[in-house]
Design an enzyme around this catalytic site. Structure first.
Site, PDB file in Angstrom:
ATOM      1  N   ASP A 114       0.831  -1.206   0.000  1.00  0.00           N
ATOM      2  CA  ASP A 114       0.000   0.000   0.000  1.00  0.00           C
ATOM      3  C   ASP A 114       0.869   1.261   0.000  1.00  0.00           C
ATOM      4  OD1 ASP A 114      -2.495   1.238   0.029  1.00  0.00           O
ATOM      5  OD2 ASP A 114      -3.244  -0.002   1.671  1.00  0.00           O
ATOM      6  N   ASP A 152     -10.444   3.095  -3.424  1.00  0.00           N
ATOM      7  CA  ASP A 152     -11.100   1.875  -2.918  1.00  0.00           C
ATOM      8  C   ASP A 152     -12.530   1.718  -3.436  1.00  0.00           C
ATOM      9  OD1 ASP A 152      -8.761   1.720  -1.531  1.00  0.00           O
ATOM     10  OD2 ASP A 152      -9.677   1.565   0.448  1.00  0.00           O
TER      11      ASP A 152
HETATM   12  C1  GLA Z   1      -6.080   1.069   1.575  1.00  0.00           C
HETATM   13  C2  GLA Z   1      -6.224   0.070   0.440  1.00  0.00           C
HETATM   14  C3  GLA Z   1      -7.299  -0.941   0.782  1.00  0.00           C
HETATM   15  C4  GLA Z   1      -6.934  -1.646   2.096  1.00  0.00           C
HETATM   16  C5  GLA Z   1      -6.728  -0.621   3.211  1.00  0.00           C
HETATM   17  C6  GLA Z   1      -6.182  -1.264   4.483  1.00  0.00           C
HETATM   18  O1  GLA Z   1      -7.226   1.861   1.695  1.00  0.00           O
HETATM   19  O2  GLA Z   1      -6.536   0.733  -0.771  1.00  0.00           O
HETATM   20  O3  GLA Z   1      -7.446  -1.880  -0.258  1.00  0.00           O
HETATM   21  O4  GLA Z   1      -5.782  -2.417   1.911  1.00  0.00           O
HETATM   22  O5  GLA Z   1      -5.822   0.403   2.799  1.00  0.00           O
HETATM   23  O6  GLA Z   1      -5.978  -0.316   5.512  1.00  0.00           O
END
Ligand code: GLA
Length: 383
Positions: free
Chosen positions: A132, A190
């Site tokens: 990430d 997301d």
């Molecule tokens: C980000 C990523 C998600 C998930 C969260 C976890 O938002 O884009 O897919 O992995 O972090 O905290």
């Protein structure tokens, strides 16, 4: 191994399950073991879903040598035992970290610990790392540098670890993700469990992610490296940790179909212990999965738009075409697809992949009536 990052991994888009969409912070080893059992009992492993990925919040901290260890209450048996458990069942083990000082959920990140963490993951038997981009300087040069650094550290371990880049498309990772060692790269923020976007940034609906945000990226997908429009929400039914009102059966089917035409990684996000039969059927359709997993590895693209209806095409290895006719409108629509829009001529045999039925030969065009948010997915073969 070539120096462009292609290691033979992800020859077709990766398939599996990830803890985030359903469980968020509440992931633990019991859940992971139960998902492994459910993948096997439901037939999903057999259908190709083999990576079991623990997302954020598995962490305990760093020990006196700087090595990460898992949360002792959530993962009391430790990661090597969990990896062994999954491997013994024909599954693969995935884990999550972050290129910054902390993960998005505030757990320890890998910045400055890239080699140590890559070594730790390899020692644990990890096969997949989602990486990430929270709490890192948010510019393209840094993104590229930090992903390259972890990509190199993973390669250095000698263990084939699929590298999943997650910087949400901010710095156009489709341009450099493969060279950084990535096998897939998120192209968007997301997803959430809804057809439409929610009010916040991390609440992207199926409709905007799938139909709007992937267009023009098809040139960058190929065996070894894939655009990733985020994980599947099929089956969440509004109960997921990521929020969202839920989708209808037809909307989940449209989401799944479009992801398959896009040659997207198919990472299930629902709780497989309580998945409903319709969602399970959607996720299991072997003929639609075959479009996604086609060895040619071409990403589908939109060929035409008729009002709020769209036609997408995915060329396949044997000369067939995967074709999706989609109705994004809020009312039922009839759609006629002339062969000229698909850049084909004469006679083609059509098979409807959701009806699982041969429709016979069509010459010149194909017509279909679609309910709101529904789709028709065809496999066209010449002759
Ligand atoms: C980000 C990523 C998600 C998930 C969260 C976890 O938002 O884009 O897919 O992995 O972090 O905290």
């Amino acid at each position: 191994m070539s120096d462009d990052g292609y290691t033979g991994l992800a020859a077709t888009p990766p398939m599996g399950w990830n803890s985030w969409n359903a469980f968020g912070k509440e992931v633990n080893e019991a859940v992971v073991r139960q998902m492994a059992d459910a993948l096997i009992e439901s037939g999903l492993r057999q259908a190709g879903y083999t990576y079991v990925v623990i997302d954020d919040h598995w962490h305990g901290g760093r020990d006196e040598h700087g090595a990460l260890y898992p949360h002792p209450q959530k993962f009391p048996s430790g990661m090597p035992a969990l990896a062994e458990h999954l491997h013994a069942r024909g599954l693969k083990f995935g884990i999550y970290s972050d290129a910054g000082e902390k993960t998005c959920g505030g757990e320890p990140g890998s910045l400055g610990y890239e080699e140590i963490d890559a070594r730790t993951f390899a020692d644990w038997g990890v096969d997949f790392l989602k990486y990430d981009f929270c709490h890192a300087p948010d510019d393209r040069a840094t993104a590229e540098r930090l992903y390259r650094k972890m990509g190199a550290a993973l390669r250095q371990t000698g263990r084939p670890i699929l590298f999943s880049i997650c910087e949400w498309g901010h710095h156009r990772p489709w341009l450099w993700g493969r060279a950084a060692g990535g096998h897939m790269w998120r192209t968007t923020g997301d997803i959430w469990d809804g057809w439409r976007d929610g009010p916040h940034v991390a609440q992207n609906g199926i409709d905007s992610i799938g139909f709007e945000q992937q267009r023009g990226l098809e040139a960058y997908a190929a065996p070894g490296g894939w655009n990733d429009p985020d994980m599947l929400v099929v089956g969440l039914r509004g109960r997921g940790a990521i929020g969202g009102p839920g989708c209808s059966d037809l909307e989940y089917r449209t989401h799944f179909s479009l992801w398959c035409l896009l040659a997207a990684p198919l990472i299930i996000g629902c709780d497989l212990r309580q998945v409903d039969p319709v969602s399970l059927e959607t996720l299991s359709n072997p003929e639609v999965i075959a479009l996604d997993q086609d060895p040619l590895g071409r990403q589908g693209y939109r060929v035409c738009r008729l009002g709020r209806c769209e036609v997408w095409v995915k060329p396949l290895a044997n000369g067939d075409l995967g074709v999706g006719v989609f109705n994004r409108d809020d009312a039922a629509r009839a759609v006629n697809v002339p062969w000229s829009d698909l850049e084909i001529e004469s006679r083609w045999q059509a098979r409807d992949l959701w009806q699982r039925a041969d429709l016979g030969a069509f010459e010149g065009s194909f017509s279909v009536e679609l309910e709101s948010h529904a789709c028709c997915i065809l496999r066209l073969s010449p002759g």
